[in-house]
Design a protein around this motif. Structure first.
Motif, PDB file in Angstrom:
ATOM      1  N   ILE A  98       0.810  -1.217   0.000  1.00  0.00           N
ATOM      2  CA  ILE A  98       0.000   0.000   0.000  1.00  0.00           C
ATOM      3  C   ILE A  98       0.840   1.262   0.000  1.00  0.00           C
ATOM      4  O   ILE A  98       0.533   2.237  -0.698  1.00  0.00           O
ATOM      5  N   ALA A  99       1.927   1.274   0.763  1.00  0.00           N
ATOM      6  CA  ALA A  99       2.659   2.514   1.011  1.00  0.00           C
ATOM      7  C   ALA A  99       3.189   3.169  -0.254  1.00  0.00           C
ATOM      8  O   ALA A  99       3.278   4.400  -0.333  1.00  0.00           O
ATOM      9  N   ASP A 100       3.558   2.381  -1.270  1.00  0.00           N
ATOM     10  CA  ASP A 100       4.161   2.943  -2.468  1.00  0.00           C
ATOM     11  C   ASP A 100       3.156   3.355  -3.533  1.00  0.00           C
ATOM     12  O   ASP A 100       3.543   3.733  -4.643  1.00  0.00           O
ATOM     13  N   ASN A 101       1.859   3.273  -3.220  1.00  0.00           N
ATOM     14  CA  ASN A 101       0.871   3.755  -4.173  1.00  0.00           C
ATOM     15  C   ASN A 101       1.002   5.256  -4.364  1.00  0.00           C
ATOM     16  O   ASN A 101       1.479   5.974  -3.475  1.00  0.00           O
ATOM     17  N   ILE A 102       0.592   5.743  -5.531  1.00  0.00           N
ATOM     18  CA  ILE A 102       0.693   7.180  -5.786  1.00  0.00           C
ATOM     19  C   ILE A 102      -0.231   7.929  -4.837  1.00  0.00           C
ATOM     20  O   ILE A 102      -1.312   7.463  -4.489  1.00  0.00           O
ATOM     21  N   LYS A 103       0.224   9.086  -4.397  1.00  0.00           N
ATOM     22  CA  LYS A 103      -0.530   9.898  -3.439  1.00  0.00           C
ATOM     23  C   LYS A 103      -1.120  11.093  -4.179  1.00  0.00           C
ATOM     24  O   LYS A 103      -0.420  12.043  -4.503  1.00  0.00           O
ATOM     25  N   ARG A 104      -2.402  11.042  -4.423  1.00  0.00           N
ATOM     26  CA  ARG A 104      -3.093  12.135  -5.094  1.00  0.00           C
ATOM     27  C   ARG A 104      -4.449  12.332  -4.428  1.00  0.00           C
ATOM     28  O   ARG A 104      -5.224  11.381  -4.261  1.00  0.00           O
ATOM     29  N   ASP A 105      -4.754  13.579  -4.052  1.00  0.00           N
ATOM     30  CA  ASP A 105      -6.024  13.873  -3.407  1.00  0.00           C
ATOM     31  C   ASP A 105      -7.208  13.594  -4.320  1.00  0.00           C
ATOM     32  O   ASP A 105      -8.325  13.352  -3.846  1.00  0.00           O
TER      33      ASP A 105
END
Length: 574
Positions: A146-153
């Protein structure tokens, strides 16, 4: 002991004390409750004849405040009928003794409860160990999956596991081309056993995406990995989408999952459905996925909805399924102030009405908007890419670049025959070679884009002789890629040669990439026209892009050989 009758206490005490117990006795329910909370007994005897309303409340209070230790409650009664026994169980008792109490039977009960106490203790110890293992596994799962998924609001997801661990997995990553790869997968079953398969799947997905492999190669790599690891009968159904960095098309494959839905950005209606066209992964070792991928035109603002079968196969208390029709109706009923997922989840919750959740529930609402993409062009400049020295038109001659005096250049080349081009993608291998030899990790994405643009131009327009103007309409877009696949499958002659030269400079370094194909070549006058915005030519965007990023872009007659030069600066030179 909460016992009123003196004879019963007289019988119980010596047997209990002989067995090593310290005995506390009373006929007052409140005193019995005080003993329980302060002394923490290991066994409790209750006289049903004095329990009454106060006694019942005291016993219920004892049962509510006891910790996880096993404390047996034994009811004593002069009655021997079934109603007395049922009353004992209803009160919360674990066993029943008839007065007058038999010392032999009492000793047998004590031995029995000691065995039960030991079993309970072992079970609690094993449960504690299991909880520790689960917490450790959850930490690894969250870190690796999970941690390396892209972070986009702008991304909106809902994950509701049926058990502690989720058999569904959502993976997302950026390719070096700045395309967005997103995979929603569902392993057979749910819980910890299903979640274990997510680790190798995530490893292959992220490693191959980072190296620039195509979506079909990534899916094939995951399939081969899982086939070698998963037990017979376990498989991985997936939805995989690759959104192009220009937000003009998406590549989609559905392997054993509910329909992927492309939603119109303006109306929210379903524009296109992508049904399953392939087996789930992990079933067979050599599945081909090239033909199963579908390419669809998108426009900025469109949305893509991914759902697991835990949504469509959710059941209510009448054992009816939520189904595809209710899912799509929830999209039609969406209020302006609600998100897509809020509308679906609201309809699903109302339908299930508290019925047990049978399977993991996962939804992902993917917006096709610029905010989803990495701002890699600005990042490259901030990391020291030297901007192009000139914006002069493309020249019709090859201008050689000489190696500087600071070291010998790194040189290598590859020639790909036409018969190999339908199954070979040389770009990931070339990029990895350059990256490892020159340490250009910071510029990987930009170099990948440059190489890909050169290679695709040589393949599509040089060897396959495709016209980009076909893609100017929606129908033409699909026609272009269908024709591309057709011609690629029948390509059995010609070649593409890629030569790379890289060397150090005082500021950092330069890389020269020369691509030659065996096609007839570009008309250089048309190529120069692409660079003049006032002409408003609909095609040629790739050539404009190359020219904006490179120090120079030079073609040789007859237009089938192109050389670009790209410069970068070291941190010390910035």
């Amino acid at each position: 002991m909460l016992i009123d009758e003196a004879q019963s206490r007289k019988t119980l005490r010596p047997v209990l004390e002989a067995a090593g117990y310290r005995v506390l006795e009373t006929a007052d329910p409140q005193v019995a409750l005080d003993y329980f909370t302060t002394e923490r007994p290991t066994i409790v005897f209750i006289d049903q004849e004095i329990a009454g309303q106060d006694g019942h409340q005291a016993v219920r209070r004892m049962l509510s405040v006891r910790d996880r230790k096993f404390i047996p409650f034994i009811c004593l009664s002069a009655q021997t009928d079934e109603e007395a026994y049922a009353s004992c169980i209803e009160l919360g008792g674990h066993d029943f003794l008839t007065k007058p109490v038999s010392p032999i039977l009492l000793q047998a009960k004590l031995h029995s409860f000691e065995r039960v106490r030991q079993i309970h203790s072992d079970a609690m110890r094993l449960h504690g160990q299991m909880r520790m293992d689960q917490e450790m596994a959850e930490t690894v799962f969250n870190g690796a999956v999970i941690a390396d998924n892209i972070k986009r609001d702008c991304l909106n997801t809902i994950i509701k596991p049926a058990e502690e661990f989720n058999g569904d997995v959502l993976l997302s990553a950026y390719a070096p081309s700045s395309n967005v790869h997103i995979l929603l997968g569902d392993f057979t079953g749910h819980g910890l056993a299903a979640a274990f398969g997510a680790l190798p799947a995530a490893e292959v997905f992220r490693a191959m995406t980072a190296k620039g492999f195509s979506p079909q190669q990534i899916v094939s790599g995951i399939n081969q990995k899982l086939y070698s690891l998963l037990p017979t009968g376990m498989f991985f159904a997936i939805q995989f989408i690759a959104i192009n960095h220009d937000l003009d098309y998406v590549k989609v494959i559905n392997c054993g999952m509910p329909d992927i839905l492309l939603l119109d950005g303006a109306s929210g209606t379903i524009r296109q459905r992508f049904s399953s066209q392939s087996f789930p992964l992990g079933i067979a070792p050599e599945l081909e996925f090239q033909e199963q991928f579908v390419r669809a035109r998108i426009t900025p603002g469109d949305r893509i909805l991914l759902v697991s079968d835990g949504v469509t196969e959710a059941r209510n208390r009448d054992n009816a399924y939520f189904g595809k029709a209710r899912l799509e109706q929830a999209l039609l009923d969406k209020r302006p102030d609600k998100s897509v997922l809020d509308s679906v989840l609201g309809a699903l919750t109302a339908f299930c009405a508290g019925a047990p959740q049978d399977d993991d529930i996962s939804l992902a609402d993917i917006p096709c908007v610029p905010e989803l993409l990495p701002r890699w062009a600005e990042k490259e400049n901030s990391l020291g890419r030297i901007p192009p020295a000139s914006s002069a038109p493309i020249k019709g001659e090859f201008v050689p670049t000489t190696a500087g005096s600071e070291g010998d250049p790194l040189e290598f080349s590859i020639t790909l025959p036409g018969s190999r081009l339908n199954k070979t993608d040389p770009i990931p291998l070339l990029i990895n070679h350059i990256q490892e030899m020159e340490g250009l990790h910071r510029h990987r994405r930009l170099l990948f884009t440059l190489l890909s643009e050169l290679y695709v131009n040589a393949l599509d327009h040089g060897l396959l002789n495709l016209n980009s103007e076909i893609k100017s309409t929606t129908d033409g877009f699909a026609e272009y890629f269908a024709e591309r696949e057709k011609r690629l499958q029948h390509l059995d002659q010609g070649f593409i040669n890629i030569a790379i030269q890289s060397y150090k400079t005082a500021q950092g370094g330069k890389i020269k990439i020369r691509v030659e194909d065996s096609g007839p070549g570009f008309d250089l006058s048309i190529i120069n026209a692409y660079l003049q915005p006032e002409l408003n030519i609909p095609s040629g965007r790739g050539i404009q892009f190359l020219h904006s990023l490179c120090d120079s872009v030079n073609y040789e007659e007859p237009g089938n050989k192109v050389t670009i030069v790209f410069s970068w600066a070291t941190e010390a030179a910035i």
